[in-house]
Design an enzyme around this catalytic site. Structure first.
Site, short mmCIF file in Angstrom:
data_model
loop_
_atom_site.label_atom_id
_atom_site.label_comp_id
_atom_site.label_asym_id
_atom_site.label_seq_id
_atom_site.Cartn_x
_atom_site.Cartn_y
_atom_site.Cartn_z
N ASN A 10 0.88 -1.17 0.00
CA ASN A 10 0.00 0.00 0.00
C ASN A 10 0.92 1.21 0.00
O ASN A 10 1.43 1.63 1.04
CB ASN A 10 -0.88 -0.05 1.25
CG ASN A 10 -1.81 1.12 1.38
OD1 ASN A 10 -1.70 2.10 0.63
ND2 ASN A 10 -2.71 1.05 2.34
N LYS A 17 3.28 0.83 3.10
CA LYS A 17 2.87 -0.20 4.07
C LYS A 17 2.90 -1.55 3.38
O LYS A 17 2.65 -1.65 2.19
CB LYS A 17 1.45 0.08 4.58
CG LYS A 17 1.32 1.37 5.35
CD LYS A 17 -0.11 1.55 5.85
CE LYS A 17 -0.25 2.94 6.46
NZ LYS A 17 -1.61 3.42 6.54
N ARG A 89 -2.66 -2.06 -3.31
CA ARG A 89 -3.78 -1.14 -3.20
C ARG A 89 -3.60 -0.09 -4.29
O ARG A 89 -2.57 0.57 -4.35
CB ARG A 89 -3.77 -0.46 -1.84
CG ARG A 89 -4.87 0.56 -1.73
CD ARG A 89 -4.70 1.41 -0.50
NE ARG A 89 -5.81 2.35 -0.40
CZ ARG A 89 -5.74 3.48 0.29
NH1 ARG A 89 -4.65 3.80 0.93
NH2 ARG A 89 -6.78 4.29 0.33
N HIS A 177 -12.10 4.16 -0.41
CA HIS A 177 -11.98 3.33 0.81
C HIS A 177 -12.72 2.01 0.66
O HIS A 177 -13.15 1.41 1.65
CB HIS A 177 -12.47 4.08 2.07
CG HIS A 177 -11.63 5.25 2.44
ND1 HIS A 177 -12.14 6.52 2.63
CD2 HIS A 177 -10.30 5.37 2.60
CE1 HIS A 177 -11.17 7.35 2.93
NE2 HIS A 177 -10.02 6.68 2.91
N HIS A 204 -15.34 5.41 7.98
CA HIS A 204 -13.90 5.15 7.90
C HIS A 204 -13.20 6.49 8.17
O HIS A 204 -13.17 7.37 7.31
CB HIS A 204 -13.53 4.62 6.52
CG HIS A 204 -12.05 4.41 6.33
ND1 HIS A 204 -11.46 3.17 6.29
CD2 HIS A 204 -11.04 5.30 6.21
CE1 HIS A 204 -10.15 3.31 6.14
NE2 HIS A 204 -9.88 4.60 6.08
N ASN A 207 -6.64 9.32 8.17
CA ASN A 207 -6.15 10.58 7.60
C ASN A 207 -7.04 10.99 6.45
O ASN A 207 -7.42 12.14 6.32
CB ASN A 207 -4.71 10.42 7.13
CG ASN A 207 -3.74 10.68 8.25
OD1 ASN A 207 -3.92 11.61 9.03
ND2 ASN A 207 -2.71 9.86 8.34
N ARG A 237 -7.35 17.38 3.62
CA ARG A 237 -8.26 17.60 2.49
C ARG A 237 -9.54 18.26 2.97
O ARG A 237 -10.01 17.97 4.06
CB ARG A 237 -8.57 16.27 1.81
CG ARG A 237 -7.43 15.74 0.95
CD ARG A 237 -7.71 14.35 0.44
NE ARG A 237 -6.98 13.35 1.19
CZ ARG A 237 -7.23 12.04 1.16
NH1 ARG A 237 -8.23 11.58 0.43
NH2 ARG A 237 -6.50 11.19 1.87
N ASP A 279 -3.30 16.09 12.58
CA ASP A 279 -3.33 14.88 13.40
C ASP A 279 -4.39 15.03 14.50
O ASP A 279 -4.26 15.89 15.38
CB ASP A 279 -1.94 14.68 14.00
CG ASP A 279 -1.81 13.34 14.68
OD1 ASP A 279 -2.72 12.95 15.43
OD2 ASP A 279 -0.79 12.67 14.45
N GLY A 324 -8.10 4.91 11.95
CA GLY A 324 -7.36 5.51 13.08
C GLY A 324 -8.22 6.26 14.08
O GLY A 324 -8.19 5.96 15.28
N GLU A 327 -11.46 3.97 15.28
CA GLU A 327 -11.14 2.86 16.17
C GLU A 327 -10.64 3.32 17.53
O GLU A 327 -10.80 2.61 18.53
CB GLU A 327 -10.05 1.98 15.53
CG GLU A 327 -10.54 1.22 14.30
CD GLU A 327 -9.40 0.63 13.49
OE1 GLU A 327 -8.31 0.38 14.06
OE2 GLU A 327 -9.58 0.44 12.27
N GLU A 373 -7.37 -3.52 5.46
CA GLU A 373 -7.38 -3.48 3.98
C GLU A 373 -6.39 -4.50 3.41
O GLU A 373 -6.62 -5.08 2.35
CB GLU A 373 -7.03 -2.07 3.52
CG GLU A 373 -8.15 -1.07 3.82
CD GLU A 373 -7.66 0.34 4.07
OE1 GLU A 373 -6.79 0.54 4.95
OE2 GLU A 373 -8.13 1.26 3.38
#
Ligand code: ADP
Length: 386
Positions: A10, A17, A89, A177, A204, A207, A237, A279, A324, A327, A373
């Site tokens: 990914n 990743k 991905r 996503h 979802h 980031n 974004r 963040d 992130g 969860e 994913e």
């Protein structure tokens, strides 16, 4: 013993990743990790299954060097297994790809035409593909698209109200996503069978962030559109914006396409609103009023979309938080559901604070399900190898 392994990749703008699986009845995870901060001072984290994560500074790394660093460390973790398939991905599959695609040179060229539609992702996804083809010339290379899960949206959820020729040109509401939503739909079917056929909204929140209305495990509508800019506010974004703002900025501020691309993809969202960070953890820890306002805007958009997607679904049986923020942040989950009792949506405060899987206290089930994913990609590669 099966001696084959699957690698998933990914590749993003600043990170790569990966995960490795042993091929079996279902792919068995061997390790996962990532190279972060691609550029002059990259670092590699490798987390072998059952062991603790190891981190190492690796210095200069572009996508090919990052993959090389991963492979250098992965060897012992594969226990002699040969990499038979690599799953990638790929964010944008355009109007035609509703299923994974075997990657050869022609397919890569075809997918590169979507680079302007996903400038934060597609060029880097394809850089990862090129690096993996060079490293594993004999392995199956498979693209798994974030758009594919949404390809059977009804026309009214797939189009903009532009003259019809633009739809025919491919200017559509693709949604993104999809790998995450496919994973969550599978979890609902496997772990919560009473919800499998129901009406669910999946949030979802990473980031990048979007929400998807699922009916019977299939995507009915999504907050994201033609590009991954639409819908919710994200780390950098903007999310939903009146297109008139862009016309104004071009006409009155003399902004170019490059200026607008930078503004909308990299300088907006939580970062733009707070003035200091994309963040969510930092914003929630900050005392600055701008941080609180950024969080308030972020949550307001989520609440707005809960209403809109519930209307699309004709009611709601479950709300699922993932990625992130979804969860990990009981604060954002609580803000998103606050005062939503009219919809049958309320939280068990203790279960939410404890990070339980089931956190609802009303007729609408509220779930926290970690997304994966990589596993969706690995399953697709295993299927293709079979
Ligand atoms: P990506 O889209 O890059 O995969 P992730 O799904 O990892 O992103 O989500 C990253 C976001 O999750 C960041 O904004 C981060 O601050 C946020 N996050 C992670 N843990 C927490 C937490 N405990 N509380 C609030 N936000 C969190």
């Amino acid at each position: 013993m099966n001696v084959a392994a699957i690698l998933t990749i990914n590749a993003g703008s600043s990170s790569l990743k990966f995960a490795a699986y042993a091929v079996g009845d279902a792919p068995q995870e061997l390790a996962r990790g990532q190279v972060e901060r691609l550029g002059p001072a990259a670092s590699l984290t490798v987390h072998a299954k059952g062991a603790s994560a190891e981190r190492e500074e690796i210095g200069q790394a572009d996508h090919a060097q990052a993959l090389r660093a991963i492979l250098d460390h992965l060897g012992p973790l594969l226990h002699g297994r040969r990499v038979a398939g690599v799953g990638h991905r790929v964010v944008h599959g355009g109007p035609d790809f509703a299923a994974p695609l075997r990657l050869d040179a022609a397919a890569i060229t075809e997918l590169s035409q979507f680079e302007p539609l996903a400038p934060l992702h597609q060029p880097y996804n394809l850089a990862g593909v090129r690096a993996a083809r060079a490293a594993f010339p004999d392995a199956l290379q498979l693209a798994c698209f974030d758009t594919a899960f949404h390809r059977d949206h009804a026309w009214e959820h797939d189009t903009f109200a532009l003259p019809r020729r633009y739809y025919d040109m491919g200017i559509r509401r693709y949604g993104f996503h999809g790998l995450s939503y496919e994973f969550i739909a599978g979890e609902l079917a496997g772990r919560f069978p009473d919800l499998e056929k129901g009406r669910a909204i999946v949030a979802h929140l990473g980031n990048g962030a979007s929400m998807c209305a699922l009916r019977g495990g299939r995507s009915l509508s999504s907050t994201m559109g033609f590009t991954a800019l639409d819908g919710l506010a994200m780390g950098t974004r903007c999310g939903q914006i009146d297109p008139g703002v862009l016309l104004y900025l071009m006409q009155n501020e003399g902004m170019s396409t490059d200026d607008l691309t930078r503004l909308l993809y990299r300088e907006s969202g939580l970062k733009g609103l707070s003035g200091f960070s994309h963040d969510m953890r930092r914003l929630l820890q900050s005392d600055m009023p701008e941080a609180a306002q950024a969080v308030r805007y972020y949550v307001t958009r989520i609440r707005h979309e809960i209403g809109a997607l519930t209307a699309d679904l004709g009611g709601l049986d479950a709300l699922v938080f993932t990625a992130g923020v979804g969860e990990n942040s009981d604060v954002i989950r609580a803000m998103a559901c606050d005062g939503m009792g009219w919809l049958g949506l309320s939280l068990d405060r203790q279960a939410n604070a404890d990070g339980a899987t089931e956190i609802g206290a009303g007729p609408v089930r509220v779930l926290v399900i970690p997304t994966d994913e990589e596993r969706v990609i690995a399953r697709a590669v295993a299927d293709a190898l079979n």
